[in-house]
Design a protein around this motif. Sequence first.
Motif, mmCIF file in Angstrom:
data_model
loop_
_atom_site.group_PDB
_atom_site.id
_atom_site.type_symbol
_atom_site.label_atom_id
_atom_site.label_comp_id
_atom_site.label_asym_id
_atom_site.label_seq_id
_atom_site.Cartn_x
_atom_site.Cartn_y
_atom_site.Cartn_z
ATOM 1 N N GLY A 62 19.189 -4.338 1.433
ATOM 2 C CA GLY A 62 17.843 -3.944 1.247
ATOM 3 C C GLY A 62 17.437 -4.465 -0.273
ATOM 4 N N THR A 63 16.158 -4.257 -0.370
ATOM 5 C CA THR A 63 15.648 -4.676 -1.746
ATOM 6 C C THR A 63 14.142 -3.798 -1.860
ATOM 7 O OG1 THR A 63 14.965 -6.488 -3.249
ATOM 8 C CG2 THR A 63 14.268 -6.674 -1.118
ATOM 9 N N LYS A 64 13.568 -3.812 -3.018
ATOM 10 C CA LYS A 64 12.060 -3.310 -3.274
ATOM 11 C C LYS A 64 11.196 -4.397 -2.726
ATOM 12 C CE LYS A 64 12.944 -0.159 -6.829
ATOM 13 N NZ LYS A 64 12.763 -0.035 -8.307
ATOM 14 N N PHE A 65 10.148 -3.874 -2.230
ATOM 15 C CA PHE A 65 8.849 -4.733 -1.699
ATOM 16 C C PHE A 65 7.693 -4.067 -2.352
ATOM 17 C CE2 PHE A 65 12.053 -5.288 1.464
ATOM 18 C CZ PHE A 65 11.939 -6.724 1.830
ATOM 19 N N ILE A 66 6.370 -4.969 -2.861
ATOM 20 C CA ILE A 66 5.347 -4.085 -3.298
ATOM 21 C C ILE A 66 4.306 -4.609 -2.111
ATOM 22 C CG2 ILE A 66 3.626 -4.168 -5.077
ATOM 23 C CD1 ILE A 66 6.518 -3.098 -6.101
ATOM 24 N N ILE A 67 3.588 -3.788 -1.661
ATOM 25 C CA ILE A 67 2.502 -4.045 -0.555
ATOM 26 C C ILE A 67 1.076 -3.759 -1.290
ATOM 27 C CG2 ILE A 67 1.634 -3.662 1.690
ATOM 28 C CD1 ILE A 67 4.512 -4.590 1.419
ATOM 29 N N ASP A 68 0.000 -4.711 -1.091
ATOM 30 C CA ASP A 68 -1.261 -4.491 -1.463
ATOM 31 C C ASP A 68 -2.026 -4.845 0.014
ATOM 32 O OD1 ASP A 68 -0.753 -4.530 -4.032
ATOM 33 O OD2 ASP A 68 -0.941 -6.774 -4.173
ATOM 34 N N VAL A 69 -2.918 -3.845 0.573
ATOM 35 C CA VAL A 69 -3.765 -4.079 1.534
ATOM 36 C C VAL A 69 -5.249 -3.871 1.048
ATOM 37 C CG1 VAL A 69 -4.364 -3.004 3.600
ATOM 38 C CG2 VAL A 69 -1.992 -2.871 3.034
ATOM 39 N N GLU A 70 -6.169 -4.628 1.526
ATOM 40 C CA GLU A 70 -7.530 -4.513 1.353
ATOM 41 C C GLU A 70 -8.332 -5.057 2.878
ATOM 42 O OE1 GLU A 70 -9.180 -7.279 -1.492
ATOM 43 O OE2 GLU A 70 -7.752 -6.592 -3.112
ATOM 44 N N VAL A 71 -9.083 -4.008 3.106
ATOM 45 C CA VAL A 71 -9.879 -3.941 4.141
ATOM 46 C C VAL A 71 -11.371 -4.142 3.988
ATOM 47 C CG1 VAL A 71 -8.025 -2.686 5.560
ATOM 48 C CG2 VAL A 71 -9.905 -1.331 4.613
ATOM 49 N N ASP A 72 -12.285 -4.873 4.601
ATOM 50 C CA ASP A 72 -13.489 -5.184 4.767
ATOM 51 C C ASP A 72 -14.172 -4.495 5.985
ATOM 52 O OD1 ASP A 72 -13.417 -6.388 2.205
ATOM 53 O OD2 ASP A 72 -13.408 -8.278 3.135
ATOM 54 N N LYS B 79 8.406 -9.739 -2.012
ATOM 55 C CA LYS B 79 9.788 -9.022 -2.044
ATOM 56 C C LYS B 79 10.346 -9.443 -3.387
ATOM 57 C CE LYS B 79 13.772 -10.326 0.843
ATOM 58 N NZ LYS B 79 14.217 -10.963 2.117
ATOM 59 N N LEU B 80 10.909 -8.234 -3.980
ATOM 60 C CA LEU B 80 11.416 -8.307 -5.312
ATOM 61 C C LEU B 80 12.757 -9.037 -5.232
ATOM 62 C CD1 LEU B 80 10.007 -5.211 -7.030
ATOM 63 C CD2 LEU B 80 8.881 -7.413 -6.780
ATOM 64 N N ASN B 81 13.119 -9.794 -6.374
ATOM 65 C CA ASN B 81 14.414 -10.388 -6.330
ATOM 66 C C ASN B 81 15.017 -11.002 -5.076
ATOM 67 O OD1 ASN B 81 14.676 -9.500 -9.024
ATOM 68 N ND2 ASN B 81 14.837 -7.295 -8.377
ATOM 69 N N PRO B 82 14.519 -11.807 -4.570
ATOM 70 C CA PRO B 82 14.899 -12.529 -3.288
ATOM 71 C C PRO B 82 16.224 -13.164 -3.533
ATOM 72 C CG PRO B 82 13.169 -13.912 -4.135
ATOM 73 C CD PRO B 82 13.056 -12.588 -5.161
ATOM 74 N N PRO B 83 16.974 -13.181 -2.726
ATOM 75 C CA PRO B 83 18.593 -13.852 -2.614
ATOM 76 C C PRO B 83 18.432 -15.250 -3.010
ATOM 77 C CG PRO B 83 18.012 -13.277 -0.444
ATOM 78 C CD PRO B 83 16.778 -12.996 -1.002
ATOM 79 N N GLU C 191 11.464 -13.521 -9.629
ATOM 80 C CA GLU C 191 10.813 -12.048 -9.838
ATOM 81 C C GLU C 191 10.644 -11.565 -8.393
ATOM 82 O OE1 GLU C 191 7.325 -9.857 -11.890
ATOM 83 O OE2 GLU C 191 7.570 -11.911 -12.529
ATOM 84 N N TYR C 192 9.761 -12.537 -7.612
ATOM 85 C CA TYR C 192 9.430 -12.204 -6.418
ATOM 86 C C TYR C 192 8.871 -13.382 -5.301
ATOM 87 C CZ TYR C 192 4.400 -12.117 -7.949
ATOM 88 O OH TYR C 192 3.363 -12.591 -8.432
#
Length: 116
Positions: A25-35, A98-102, A108-109
């Motif tokens: 596993g690893t850390k993920f950062i998600i942004d969501v925008e809806v109009d 996806k932070l620190n991909p292999p 970084e991501y």
Amino acid sequence: MITIAIHGAEFFAYHGFYPEEQKLGTKFIIDVEVDFIPVNDLKEDKIANTVDYEQLYKVVAAEMKHTRKLIETVAQSIADEIKRKYPFIKKVQVTMKKLNPPFEGRVEYSKIVITV
């Protein structure tokens, strides 16, 4: 048109093409925008007349629990579920980091953006 967004939602998940990624596993950062265009008057001051960003977070959290090989698949599933839950939405944009991909060197991501 109104835009509702959540930015920087962090998750630890097991998405990845390689078996090690799905195991470690690893850390993920998600942004969501809806109009969207409100279906009722916002002056009524009711959450039902808008998109509840807490519910957006819950959709993301639920989809992040389903391990997949491609982050594109995860992001598409998030967008599809949001559109299903709020059919009046005109546009959904999901950004997934996806932070620190292999890779062999320090990265970084990696990032994908899906807009539907």
